[in-house]
Design an enzyme around this catalytic site. Structure first.
Site, PDB file in Angstrom:
ATOM      1  N   LYS A  35      51.109 -54.530   0.056  1.00 14.64           N
ATOM      2  CA  LYS A  35      51.407 -53.144   0.460  1.00 14.64           C
ATOM      3  C   LYS A  35      51.598 -53.066   1.969  1.00 14.64           C
ATOM      4  O   LYS A  35      52.568 -52.487   2.453  1.00 14.64           O
ATOM      5  CB  LYS A  35      50.252 -52.231   0.042  1.00 14.64           C
ATOM      6  CG  LYS A  35      50.326 -50.846   0.666  1.00 14.64           C
ATOM      7  CD  LYS A  35      49.199 -49.949   0.218  1.00 14.64           C
ATOM      8  CE  LYS A  35      47.931 -50.078   1.039  1.00 14.64           C
ATOM      9  NZ  LYS A  35      48.006 -49.480   2.393  1.00 14.64           N
ATOM     10  N   ASN A  36      50.654 -53.625   2.711  1.00 15.58           N
ATOM     11  CA  ASN A  36      50.675 -53.450   4.166  1.00 15.58           C
ATOM     12  C   ASN A  36      51.810 -54.214   4.842  1.00 15.58           C
ATOM     13  O   ASN A  36      52.098 -53.973   6.014  1.00 15.58           O
ATOM     14  CB  ASN A  36      49.332 -53.872   4.780  1.00 15.58           C
ATOM     15  CG  ASN A  36      48.248 -52.840   4.501  1.00 15.58           C
ATOM     16  OD1 ASN A  36      48.522 -51.769   3.966  1.00 15.58           O
ATOM     17  ND2 ASN A  36      47.013 -53.165   4.853  1.00 15.58           N
ATOM     18  N   CYS A 131      41.312 -39.237   8.821  1.00 16.53           N
ATOM     19  CA  CYS A 131      41.240 -40.341   7.881  1.00 16.53           C
ATOM     20  C   CYS A 131      39.871 -40.278   7.219  1.00 16.53           C
ATOM     21  O   CYS A 131      38.898 -39.861   7.849  1.00 16.53           O
ATOM     22  CB  CYS A 131      41.424 -41.655   8.637  1.00 16.53           C
ATOM     23  SG  CYS A 131      40.970 -43.100   7.703  1.00 16.53           S
ATOM     24  N   ARG A 136      40.893 -42.415  13.506  1.00 16.01           N
ATOM     25  CA  ARG A 136      41.852 -43.523  13.579  1.00 16.01           C
ATOM     26  C   ARG A 136      42.960 -43.080  14.526  1.00 16.01           C
ATOM     27  O   ARG A 136      43.975 -42.543  14.110  1.00 16.01           O
ATOM     28  CB  ARG A 136      42.422 -43.851  12.195  1.00 16.01           C
ATOM     29  CG  ARG A 136      41.469 -44.634  11.329  1.00 16.01           C
ATOM     30  CD  ARG A 136      42.078 -44.949   9.998  1.00 16.01           C
ATOM     31  NE  ARG A 136      42.956 -46.104  10.029  1.00 16.01           N
ATOM     32  CZ  ARG A 136      43.662 -46.517   8.992  1.00 16.01           C
ATOM     33  NH1 ARG A 136      43.604 -45.858   7.855  1.00 16.01           N
ATOM     34  NH2 ARG A 136      44.431 -47.577   9.080  1.00 16.01           N
ATOM     35  N   VAL A 138      46.077 -42.816  17.280  1.00 16.44           N
ATOM     36  CA  VAL A 138      47.404 -43.442  17.380  1.00 16.44           C
ATOM     37  C   VAL A 138      47.836 -43.494  18.850  1.00 16.44           C
ATOM     38  O   VAL A 138      49.015 -43.591  19.156  1.00 16.44           O
ATOM     39  CB  VAL A 138      48.469 -42.699  16.519  1.00 16.44           C
ATOM     40  CG1 VAL A 138      48.277 -42.996  15.049  1.00 16.44           C
ATOM     41  CG2 VAL A 138      48.457 -41.197  16.790  1.00 16.44           C
ATOM     42  N   ASP A 325      39.333 -54.722   5.440  1.00 12.80           N
ATOM     43  CA  ASP A 325      39.765 -54.236   4.126  1.00 12.80           C
ATOM     44  C   ASP A 325      39.055 -54.947   2.967  1.00 12.80           C
ATOM     45  O   ASP A 325      39.273 -54.609   1.803  1.00 12.80           O
ATOM     46  CB  ASP A 325      41.283 -54.399   3.972  1.00 12.80           C
ATOM     47  CG  ASP A 325      42.063 -53.373   4.792  1.00 12.80           C
ATOM     48  OD1 ASP A 325      41.448 -52.425   5.309  1.00 12.80           O
ATOM     49  OD2 ASP A 325      43.293 -53.539   4.920  1.00 12.80           O
ATOM     50  N   ARG A 417      46.974 -46.001  -4.690  1.00 18.75           N
ATOM     51  CA  ARG A 417      47.736 -46.171  -3.453  1.00 18.75           C
ATOM     52  C   ARG A 417      47.963 -47.643  -3.155  1.00 18.75           C
ATOM     53  O   ARG A 417      48.968 -47.991  -2.528  1.00 18.75           O
ATOM     54  CB  ARG A 417      46.976 -45.546  -2.275  1.00 18.75           C
ATOM     55  CG  ARG A 417      46.874 -44.047  -2.344  1.00 18.75           C
ATOM     56  CD  ARG A 417      46.225 -43.515  -1.113  1.00 18.75           C
ATOM     57  NE  ARG A 417      46.868 -44.120   0.058  1.00 18.75           N
ATOM     58  CZ  ARG A 417      46.370 -44.108   1.289  1.00 18.75           C
ATOM     59  NH1 ARG A 417      45.219 -43.519   1.512  1.00 18.75           N
ATOM     60  NH2 ARG A 417      47.020 -44.663   2.272  1.00 18.75           N
TER      61      ARG A 417
HETATM   62  C1  UD1 Z   1      46.072 -51.675   9.331  1.00 18.63           C
HETATM   63  C2  UD1 Z   1      46.015 -51.645   7.826  1.00 18.63           C
HETATM   64  C3  UD1 Z   1      44.613 -51.288   7.350  1.00 18.63           C
HETATM   65  C4  UD1 Z   1      43.571 -52.209   7.990  1.00 18.63           C
HETATM   66  C5  UD1 Z   1      43.738 -52.249   9.502  1.00 18.63           C
HETATM   67  C6  UD1 Z   1      42.844 -53.272  10.175  1.00 18.63           C
HETATM   68  C7  UD1 Z   1      48.250 -50.956   7.213  1.00 18.63           C
HETATM   69  C8  UD1 Z   1      49.120 -49.926   6.647  1.00 18.63           C
HETATM   70  N1  UD1 Z   1      46.958 -50.675   7.332  1.00 18.63           N
HETATM   71  O1  UD1 Z   1      45.786 -50.349   9.788  1.00 18.63           O
HETATM   72  O2  UD1 Z   1      44.571 -51.426   5.928  1.00 18.63           O
HETATM   73  O3  UD1 Z   1      42.289 -51.738   7.690  1.00 18.63           O
HETATM   74  O4  UD1 Z   1      45.113 -52.595   9.839  1.00 18.63           O
HETATM   75  O5  UD1 Z   1      43.125 -54.535   9.688  1.00 18.63           O
HETATM   76  O6  UD1 Z   1      48.681 -52.044   7.533  1.00 18.63           O
HETATM   77  N2  UD1 Z   1      43.332 -48.286  17.326  1.00 18.63           N
HETATM   78  C9  UD1 Z   1      43.262 -47.496  18.463  1.00 18.63           C
HETATM   79  N3  UD1 Z   1      44.402 -46.820  18.841  1.00 18.63           N
HETATM   80  C10 UD1 Z   1      45.579 -46.913  18.155  1.00 18.63           C
HETATM   81  C11 UD1 Z   1      45.620 -47.723  17.010  1.00 18.63           C
HETATM   82  C12 UD1 Z   1      44.478 -48.401  16.618  1.00 18.63           C
HETATM   83  O7  UD1 Z   1      42.243 -47.387  19.103  1.00 18.63           O
HETATM   84  O8  UD1 Z   1      46.557 -46.276  18.559  1.00 18.63           O
HETATM   85  C13 UD1 Z   1      42.118 -49.020  16.882  1.00 18.63           C
HETATM   86  C14 UD1 Z   1      41.617 -48.558  15.526  1.00 18.63           C
HETATM   87  O9  UD1 Z   1      40.802 -47.417  15.630  1.00 18.63           O
HETATM   88  C15 UD1 Z   1      40.871 -49.795  15.046  1.00 18.63           C
HETATM   89  C16 UD1 Z   1      41.678 -50.945  15.640  1.00 18.63           C
HETATM   90  O10 UD1 Z   1      42.482 -50.362  16.659  1.00 18.63           O
HETATM   91  O11 UD1 Z   1      39.575 -49.809  15.579  1.00 18.63           O
HETATM   92  C17 UD1 Z   1      42.563 -51.670  14.668  1.00 18.63           C
HETATM   93  O12 UD1 Z   1      43.362 -50.734  13.969  1.00 18.63           O
HETATM   94  P1  UD1 Z   1      44.852 -51.081  13.528  1.00 18.63           P
HETATM   95  O13 UD1 Z   1      45.041 -52.565  13.544  1.00 18.63           O
HETATM   96  O14 UD1 Z   1      45.795 -50.267  14.318  1.00 18.63           O
HETATM   97  O15 UD1 Z   1      44.886 -50.566  12.042  1.00 18.63           O
HETATM   98  P2  UD1 Z   1      46.112 -49.933  11.272  1.00 18.63           P
HETATM   99  O16 UD1 Z   1      47.380 -50.593  11.713  1.00 18.63           O
HETATM  100  O17 UD1 Z   1      46.035 -48.449  11.336  1.00 18.63           O
END
Ligand code: UD1
Length: 445
Positions: A35-36, A131, A136, A138, A325, A417
């Site tokens: 999926k990811n 979330c 979480r 961005v 995960d 999902r």
């Molecule tokens: C992806 C996966 C999710 C998995 C996660 C970590 C998908 C669709 N989802 O989520 O299943 O649990 O990787 O392996 O691929 N962070 C920030 N600012 C940002 C973005 C992230 O501080 O703008 C932090 C997050 O809070 C977290 C860390 O970075 O602590 C890692 O998150 P990230 O790798 O971005 O996870 P996702 O891409 O959202």
């Protein structure tokens, strides 16, 4: 247990899973496409104006949601869930927008920011909102777009991004912490930029590596794939490609844990179609330290549960660390074996929504800050439990498989999902599990 079962035609949202615990897992479990990884591959199709064919795309709710997000732009999507293939043609892309109604359903829709900015030089994308398991942010995605030259405004919950002159220029960004999603978004923007870009502390998860390989096949110029520093030289155009998605590493890890807790000691359970390398060393080593074994022959992994599982503490981390995960599922494995262990969550320190539900099943686990202390070996009891998010849900299914009596996992739309037909896969491997439709508001009598 006094539940009322009601049929809701065309409405899957109230489905629950009923599991009668104690049956051994045996036979074969097939791993679906990731999926990811599928989500960024679909996003990459927006960067070219011809048909992109993707295969091994899992038939999942998140994929359907993202398809709808993509269709809003005018992109044509022909999906054949039966054959797990999809053709996306962004030649007709006209609208650089991702609406709240869809983005709120799935955070990865935020990939539209980089894809639309890269392709159109502008994007209006809803902020994803909350979330289930905590904040979480961005911020890194947005800072990344700014670093590539975009101007960013917030307008009524939407990020409005514009590239001056209609094209991103490229730039340098250090990700702290390393982020899968931000790495992907910046790559989407940087591939068609007029200049060069560097991403420091980039994610090296297999999902990112496979996505980079697709971009390269489309004509993108990326150096350092699989390392923490990615260098991207923008190109004027990218070309359509045919790409096979990689297998779902989290589904594979979930199946390995299922075999360890519910397989008959010493009897083989086969997991087909996965790629163990994508799980990373930390998970594979921890798995073996429980006494469980696995052997790999091509794309067949044979797992055997030990006579007696041993407790193993873990700490989640970015790849190749232990995947967050798989943290909820690991907790169930630890609940099954006698002895004490600790699960330390460093990626999402609040990601423990499954713990109160597991406690209701008799699991002796307590949350202390960003850790869970587990005293394993107690009897796990079936009851009604609630899904709160995708991986929490599957941990409840695992607990139900080894519980005494019947477990009802409510609100399995979270499970839908990210796990393709999981109840059919488990039932075919000996587990007593069925999907029923259920009215949570009905008087339980
Ligand atoms: C992806 C996966 C999710 C998995 C996660 C970590 C998908 C669709 N989802 O989520 O299943 O649990 O990787 O392996 O691929 N962070 C920030 N600012 C940002 C973005 C992230 O501080 O703008 C932090 C997050 O809070 C977290 C860390 O970075 O602590 C890692 O998150 P990230 O790798 O971005 O996870 P996702 O891409 O959202």
């Amino acid at each position: 247990m006094g539940h009322t079962t009601i049929r809701f035609p065309n409405d899957q949202s109230m489905d629950n899973l009923v599991i009668r615990g104690g049956r051994p897992l045996q036979g074969t479990l097939a791993v679906s496409g990731s999926k990811n990884t599928a989500l960024p591959l679909m996003s990459a199709a927006l960067l070219t104006d011809g048909p992109v064919k993707l295969t091994n795309i899992p038939d999942l709710k998140d994929i359907h949601t993202f398809r709808r997000v993509i269709e809003v732009t005018g992109t044509r999507v022909d999906a054949d869930p039966g054959s797990h293939s999809m053709v996306l043609d962004a030649g007709s892309l006209v609208r650089a927008e991702a609406p709240y109604e869809l983005v709120k359903r799935m955070r990865a829709s935020f990939y539209m920011l980089g894809a639309l900015l890269g392709r159109m030089g502008e994007a209006r994308v809803s902020l994803p909102g909350g979330c289930a398991w905590g904040p979480r942010p961005v911020d890194l995605h947005i800072e990344g777009m700014k670093a590539l030259g975009a101007t960013i405004d917030l307008d009524q919950g939407y990020v409005v991004a514009k590239a001056p002159g209609g094209r991103l220029r490229g730039g340098r960004m250090t990700l702290e912490p390393s982020s899968v999603g931000a790495t992907i978004n910046i790559l989407l923007g940087a591939s068609l930029a007029s200049g060069s870009s560097v991403i420091e502390n980039a994610a090296i998860e297999p999902d990112v590596v496979h996505f980079c390989t697709m971009l390269q096949a489309m004509g993108a110029r990326i150096d350092g794939i699989g390392t923490r520093t990615l260098e991207i030289e923008g190109v004027d155009r990218l070309s359509p490609v045919d790409v096979a998605n990689c297998p779902d590493r989290i589904e594979m890890g979930t199946f390995m844990i299922a075999a360890a807790i519910a397989g008959e000691p010493g009897s083989p359970v086969q997991i087909t179609g996965g790629d163990a390398d994508h799980l990373g060393d930390a998970f594979l080593e921890a798995f073996q330290r429980t006494g469980s074994t696995y052997e790999i022959d091509g794309d067949i992994m044979t797992v055997r549960a030990p006579e007696e599982l041993r407790p193993v503490s873990i700490r989640t981390d970015i790849y190749p660390g232990f995947p967050t995960d798989l943290q909820a599922q690991w907790t169930v494995l630890m609940a099954k074996c006698a002895g004490n262990s600790k699960v330390h969550e460093t990626v999402y320190p609040d990601r423990f929504k499954h713990i109160p539900e597991l406690q209701r099943m008799g699991v002796n686990a307590i949350i202390v800050g960003d850790e869970v202390m587990i005293e394993g070996g107690k009897t796990i009891q079936g009851t009604s439990v609630m899904s709160t998010d995708l991986r929490a849900s599957v941990s409840l299914v695992l607990a139900g498989m080894v519980a005494e009596g019947e477990t009802h996992v409510l609100r399995v739309y979270h499970l839908d999902r990210g796990y393709e037909r999981i109840e059919e896969k488990l039932a075919a491997a000996g587990i007593d599990i069925e999907r029923v439709q259920y009215d949570e508001w009905a008087d339980p009598g």
